[in-house]
Design an enzyme around this catalytic site. Structure first.
Site, PDB file in Angstrom:
ATOM      1  N   THR A   1     -10.959 -11.559  13.166  1.00  0.00           N
ATOM      2  CA  THR A   1      -9.702 -12.233  13.164  1.00  0.00           C
ATOM      3  C   THR A   1      -8.453 -11.548  13.766  1.00  0.00           C
ATOM      4  O   THR A   1      -7.827 -12.486  14.681  1.00  0.00           O
ATOM      5  CB  THR A   1      -9.403 -12.438  11.633  1.00  0.00           C
ATOM      6  OG1 THR A   1     -10.554 -12.624  10.890  1.00  0.00           O
ATOM      7  CG2 THR A   1      -8.596 -13.351  11.334  1.00  0.00           C
TER       8      THR A   1
ATOM      9  N   GLU B   1       1.327   0.172  12.088  1.00  0.00           N
ATOM     10  CA  GLU B   1       2.319  -0.797  11.446  1.00  0.00           C
ATOM     11  C   GLU B   1       1.705  -1.775  10.842  1.00  0.00           C
ATOM     12  O   GLU B   1       2.026  -2.217   9.660  1.00  0.00           O
ATOM     13  CB  GLU B   1       3.259  -1.357  12.576  1.00  0.00           C
ATOM     14  CG  GLU B   1       4.260  -2.401  12.169  1.00  0.00           C
ATOM     15  CD  GLU B   1       5.369  -1.789  11.005  1.00  0.00           C
ATOM     16  OE1 GLU B   1       6.227  -1.033  11.568  1.00  0.00           O
ATOM     17  OE2 GLU B   1       4.879  -2.105  10.020  1.00  0.00           O
TER      18      GLU B   1
ATOM     19  N   GLY C   1       1.104  -6.552   7.000  1.00  0.00           N
ATOM     20  CA  GLY C   1       0.689  -7.502   8.152  1.00  0.00           C
ATOM     21  C   GLY C   1       1.888  -7.699   9.088  1.00  0.00           C
ATOM     22  O   GLY C   1       2.396  -6.557   9.997  1.00  0.00           O
TER      23      GLY C   1
ATOM     24  N   LYS D   1      -2.271   0.748   0.615  1.00  0.00           N
ATOM     25  CA  LYS D   1      -1.152   0.598   1.262  1.00  0.00           C
ATOM     26  C   LYS D   1       0.062   1.479   0.443  1.00  0.00           C
ATOM     27  O   LYS D   1       0.952   1.919   1.352  1.00  0.00           O
ATOM     28  CB  LYS D   1      -0.603  -0.838   1.187  1.00  0.00           C
ATOM     29  CG  LYS D   1      -1.833  -1.622   2.071  1.00  0.00           C
ATOM     30  CD  LYS D   1      -1.732  -3.393   1.676  1.00  0.00           C
ATOM     31  CE  LYS D   1      -2.615  -4.118   2.449  1.00  0.00           C
ATOM     32  NZ  LYS D   1      -2.902  -5.446   2.179  1.00  0.00           N
TER      33      LYS D   1
ATOM     34  N   GLY E   1      -3.366 -12.166   7.968  1.00  0.00           N
ATOM     35  CA  GLY E   1      -3.726 -13.304   8.701  1.00  0.00           C
ATOM     36  C   GLY E   1      -3.478 -12.674  10.304  1.00  0.00           C
ATOM     37  O   GLY E   1      -3.317 -11.909  10.487  1.00  0.00           O
TER      38      GLY E   1
END
Lengths: 433, 433
Positions: A14, A130, A135, A206, A303
């Site tokens: 992806t 990053e 995202g 995270k 995404g």
């Protein structure tokens, strides 16, 4: 003068496909900024013959990682394959071969970030990540550069899109957890095994990265107290709403003096809090700095294209450093030794829902227990439980230490009049009731 | 090895005092990042004897600008004095003397940014100006670095805290413009002469800077269509609310193909838009990129400490570049020639409130006028106007070109049945009615 810069990709799923597309579609913009073309030269894939929705010359694909890691013309390795132990080896090999690395791998950075950054610095290589947190939101850069002059004391993040999607649908449409989870899986927002998301582990990784950067202190995954969303009921959400709160899975990192705490847990956020209106699969990170005050960074947390944007922006950073000859100089080692708060140093308000036997004196017994521990009530709702001899009591406490609160919880369970403690959550801010 | 870095301040007002405080309070953090101390060596002030709420040795104060600009030991000039023509001269002098510059001056950057950046590059000096837009929000950095790999197609900003404070109070408390303005002035959120804020000029300057960076195209202040908030009535706000919109003063920058438009105007934003819940004196910039999608950056837009945070973070950037020997290399000249959209290329939905004579056929006449121009209705409310022979008609149109819409407006005024056009605003997104 560098004639062109070559990148090698590990992975073409992806995010990898997104990276290839952005480098192709935005070649003009990239060239304008660095003054030479960027090329994806080699890509490690599992299966060379697989059909893909991205245009790439088949001779660039390889199933042999050495074709990528040891290609002398490749300047930067982009790691978008995921995984931990083997991937760590690949990245270490790349760095030791003086190749810069850009990664989107939060699992890896949460576990081995410190080691990898040290090896990168030793080899005068950049290691940028990053994309590993939230995202498409440039939050790491904002912490490291934009707020570089400030002292960050608090970070709160909605850093997992899957759970935010589920909680949004449960809250807005009054639907049950299992029902919304199934929809999220159908839409591709949740994995077939959603454990890592719904149990809070993904968010914890995270927060490890955010807390390490924001507090300049090496925080490990084990330092994060974690509670997921699987036990949240429709009743909890209804009471939240009634009290002027929105339930969110919040990664919470707080510094008091030199001591910090980091947790991931469902939290009742006052409706007026900027994070309370972050809905669906969106992410946001709220940062409080002593001088700047309240800031918030909002955007897509996952995404293909959003994550790839962060990866390619990091790639640009590496390339700019190459042109200036200053790679491997931007990482700053943590400034402070790790000091974690103890439970009697962590303060919060709490929401508590309990079922008690509906008998004379029950409420007085409860009140006595709380006040013994110095935990006082800000709000109380008491209602009879339908078709039973029970009363439901919902309490929002004033600020209390975690130590006192947990002792109250423990003792509640031992009280004869208490049938069960149905739920208990952190509370952030003032509701409206 | 650099032993210490010295800064010279032009101005010691609200922001300047904040800069001195942050450099003092966060000296440890700054030193950790750049490896040497930072010192404020000289400060240009108007009055050396004025009482100040910031500790600074009196021998550092001077009323002679040359003491700052020509001090050979000063590496970086921090301009926080405001003003335009004279300040431009000072900064040009500083740059030509090979001193790096950090400025918080939006007026100056909106008018002379392009010239100053060119002179900075010629002299291998940094010129950073993060604080000039949206105070404590690191938005310029995010555009230039975080979203560097993406193509930004739309930016919408709440970039003036004064007007956002006024509109929030008017909307939430149903108060009149003059009343809230007076409160804002008493609180220090509005100047005694509020023209530049309430007429949208301050926001227009910031949009000039944002559009230039985001679109990589030199946008001038004259290119921005500007309308302020002084004509917004309580009725307008009530209808907004009823239709599912929130009224905000929005800086709007939009790119279609190679052409752009930039405006500042009161806008009805769908309540679900992330900007709609940005309240009080807070600022936020919403950025839409082709790959990343929707992002938003939220925080304090002004104030001593927030703005000073941005200034000192820029100062840190300069100092890091000094240590690496790469000053004056980070600014990127605009990539595209300026191409502005014409009115027939700008599309939007509009809100329109008109008073018409309440007579047979009035509505049919209106409808005919709109449909001739291809402007169709999305929503209509018609109500009688109390104690009059008039009807109030509120229309939200579907997307229409500005050209068509302005012709409709013109012709409405000429219609015999139209008593007056009360108000007209841009509309962004879908409301809820």
């Amino acid at each position: 003068m560098v004639k062109s810069i070559s990148a090698g990709l590990l992975g073409l799923g992806t995010v990898g496909s997104g990276v290839v597309k952005i480098i192709e579609n935005h070649q003009d913009k990239l060239m304008h900024q660095i003054g030479c073309p960027v090329e994806v030269k080699k890509v490690l894939v599992k299966n060379q013959d697989k059909k893909r929705d991205v245009k790439i010359d088949s001779y660039k694909l390889t199933t042999n990682v050495e074709d990528v890691l040891f290609d002398p013309e490749i300047d930067v390795i982009i790691e978008v394959m995921g995984g931990i132990e083997q991937t760590r080896d690949y990245i270490l090999t790349a760095l030791r071969n003086k190749k810069h690395v850009v990664t989107a791998n939060k699992d890896l950075m949460a576990l081995y970030g410190s080691e990898l950054l040290t090896v990168a610095a030793e080899n005068e290589c950049d290691l940028f990540y990053e994309a590993s947190v939230a995202g498409g939101i440039p939050i790491l850069r904002s912490l490291v550069e934009g707020l570089a002059s400030d002292r960050v004391t608090k970070m709160m993040g909605i850093v997992n899109g899957t759970t935010n999607f589920i909680l949004t649908k449960m809250s807005k449409d009054g639907r049950a957890y299992e029902d919304v989870l199934a929809e999220a899986q159908a839409l591709g927002y949740a994995e077939s095994d959603p454990t890592s998301d719904v149990e809070g582990l993904d968010a914890a990784r995270k927060m490890t990265i955010l807390a390490t950067l924001g507090f300049s202190m090496k925080i490990d995954l084990d330092d994060v107290r974690v509670k997921g969303i699987t036990e949240i009921t429709e009743e909890d959400l209804q009471y939240s709403k009634q009290l002027g709160y929105t339930m969110k899975l919040i990664g919470y990192a707080h510094r008091t003096g030199d001591h910090v705490e980091v947790s991931v847990q469902p939290t009742l956020l006052a409706d007026s809090h900027p994070l309370a209106s972050v809905n669906d699969e969106y992410n946001a990170v709220y940062v409080y700095g002593e001088a700047v005050g309240e800031t918030m960074f909002y955007g897509p947390g996952a995404g293909s294209m959003p994550t790839a944007t962060a990866v390619v922006s990091d790639l640009l950073g590496v390339m700019k450093n190459m042109r200036l000859g200053v790679n491997g100089r931007s990482a700053v080692a943590p400034q402070y030794p790790k000091q974690l708060k103890l439970p009697d140093q962590m303060f919060s308000k709490y929401f508590l829902r309990i079922h008690v036997k509906d008998q004379v004196g029950a409420f007085a017994t409860l009140t006595a227990l709380f006040s013994e521990r110095g935990v006082s009530f800000e709000k109380i709702i008491q209602l009879p439980v339908k078709d039973s001899e029970l009363a439901e009591i919902v309490i929002v406490t004033h600020q209390a230490s975690l130590k006192d609160y947990e002792e109250v919880l423990q003792q509640l369970n031992d009280l004869e009049i208490v049938k069960s403690v149905k739920s208990s959550y952190r509370v952030e801010g003032d509701g409206s009731l």
